[in-house]
Design an enzyme around this catalytic site. Structure first.
Site, PDB file in Angstrom:
ATOM      1  N   CYS A  66     124.661  59.756 120.889  1.00  0.00           N
ATOM      2  CA  CYS A  66     124.138  59.886 119.526  1.00  0.00           C
ATOM      3  C   CYS A  66     124.379  58.558 118.808  1.00  0.00           C
ATOM      4  CB  CYS A  66     124.742  61.086 118.790  1.00  0.00           C
ATOM      5  SG  CYS A  66     126.476  60.939 118.323  1.00  0.00           S
ATOM      6  N   CYS A  70     129.901  63.041 115.825  1.00  0.00           N
ATOM      7  CA  CYS A  70     129.405  64.372 115.460  1.00  0.00           C
ATOM      8  C   CYS A  70     128.728  65.066 116.643  1.00  0.00           C
ATOM      9  CB  CYS A  70     128.435  64.294 114.280  1.00  0.00           C
ATOM     10  SG  CYS A  70     129.178  63.760 112.729  1.00  0.00           S
ATOM     11  N   ARG A  71     127.492  64.694 116.911  1.00  0.00           N
ATOM     12  CA  ARG A  71     126.679  65.426 117.883  1.00  0.00           C
ATOM     13  C   ARG A  71     127.107  65.220 119.335  1.00  0.00           C
ATOM     14  NH1 ARG A  71     121.079  63.084 116.006  1.00  0.00           N
ATOM     15  NH2 ARG A  71     122.467  61.288 115.842  1.00  0.00           N
ATOM     16  N   SER A  72     127.234  63.969 119.767  1.00  0.00           N
ATOM     17  CA  SER A  72     127.540  63.747 121.184  1.00  0.00           C
ATOM     18  C   SER A  72     128.945  64.216 121.570  1.00  0.00           C
ATOM     19  CB  SER A  72     127.278  62.300 121.601  1.00  0.00           C
ATOM     20  OG  SER A  72     128.046  61.381 120.873  1.00  0.00           O
ATOM     21  N   ASP A 121     121.405  65.324 112.516  1.00  0.00           N
ATOM     22  CA  ASP A 121     122.704  64.664 112.421  1.00  0.00           C
ATOM     23  C   ASP A 121     123.512  65.301 111.292  1.00  0.00           C
ATOM     24  OD1 ASP A 121     124.900  63.003 112.261  1.00  0.00           O
ATOM     25  OD2 ASP A 121     123.715  61.160 112.493  1.00  0.00           O
ATOM     26  N   ASN A 168     128.831  58.621 117.661  1.00  0.00           N
ATOM     27  CA  ASN A 168     129.745  59.258 118.611  1.00  0.00           C
ATOM     28  C   ASN A 168     130.909  59.949 117.919  1.00  0.00           C
ATOM     29  OD1 ASN A 168     131.902  58.363 121.368  1.00  0.00           O
ATOM     30  ND2 ASN A 168     130.477  60.056 121.283  1.00  0.00           N
TER      31      ASN A 168
END
Length: 161
Positions: A8, A13-15, A127, A11
């Site tokens: 993402c 939040c999402r990933s 995001d 690095n």
């Protein structure tokens, strides 16, 4: 060992959420000795930081371990160190594609995460750093990681495990 990298922007939040969720699913399937996951960001703002507090809260809510996770930046060796590079949105995908070396110098397959969330009208994992909606992201990540792992098992002919 099959290596999967979630990518993402920062690095945090999402990933890392996808990394933690996938690790738990892989462990529950008894495949920890066959599939390894990691995460990285295309940007360098958060290198060395733990996951965002919103990511930590949602993972805590669902009892998913993220201890020791620290943000890192996507780097050229990732193209040969990972079989699959899974990008959380189209911008991350384009950034990774722009960095890729000649096809002879990479062994990874680069794929968009949302291809593993059937029925969703979204093209990107939103995001939550900007939206604040960590629950929505968690639901997408939960479904997408499950489908991704099943896809990898099928592609890598691991159905017998």
């Amino acid at each position: 060992m099959i290596n999967i990298l979630f990518v993402c922007l920062g690095n945090i939040c999402r990933s890392p959420m996808a990394e933690a969720v996938a690790k738990q699913q892989i462990q529950q399937m008894g495949l920890s000795d066959k599939i390894n996951v990691d995460s990285a960001g295309t940007g360098d703002w958060h290198i060395g930081h733990p996951p965002h507090v919103g990511t930590q809260r949602i993972l805590d809510t669902y009892g998913i371990d993220y201890k020791g996770m620290k943000a890192r930046q996507f780097d050229l060796p990732d193209f040969t160190g990972f079989h699959y590079i899974v990008c959380m949105d189209r911008k991350n995908l384009q950034d990774v594609l722009n960095l890729q070396p000649d096809s002879d110098a990479r062994t990874s397959q680069i794929v968009p995460f949302m291809q593993f969330v059937p029925g969703s009208e979204l093209e990107d994992v939103p995001d939550p750093y900007f939206t604040g909606n960590f629950e929505e992201v968690y639901e997408l990540v939960q479904e997408g990681c499950d489908q991704l792992i099943r896809w990898v098992i099928e592609r890598e002919d691991m159905a017998h495990v």
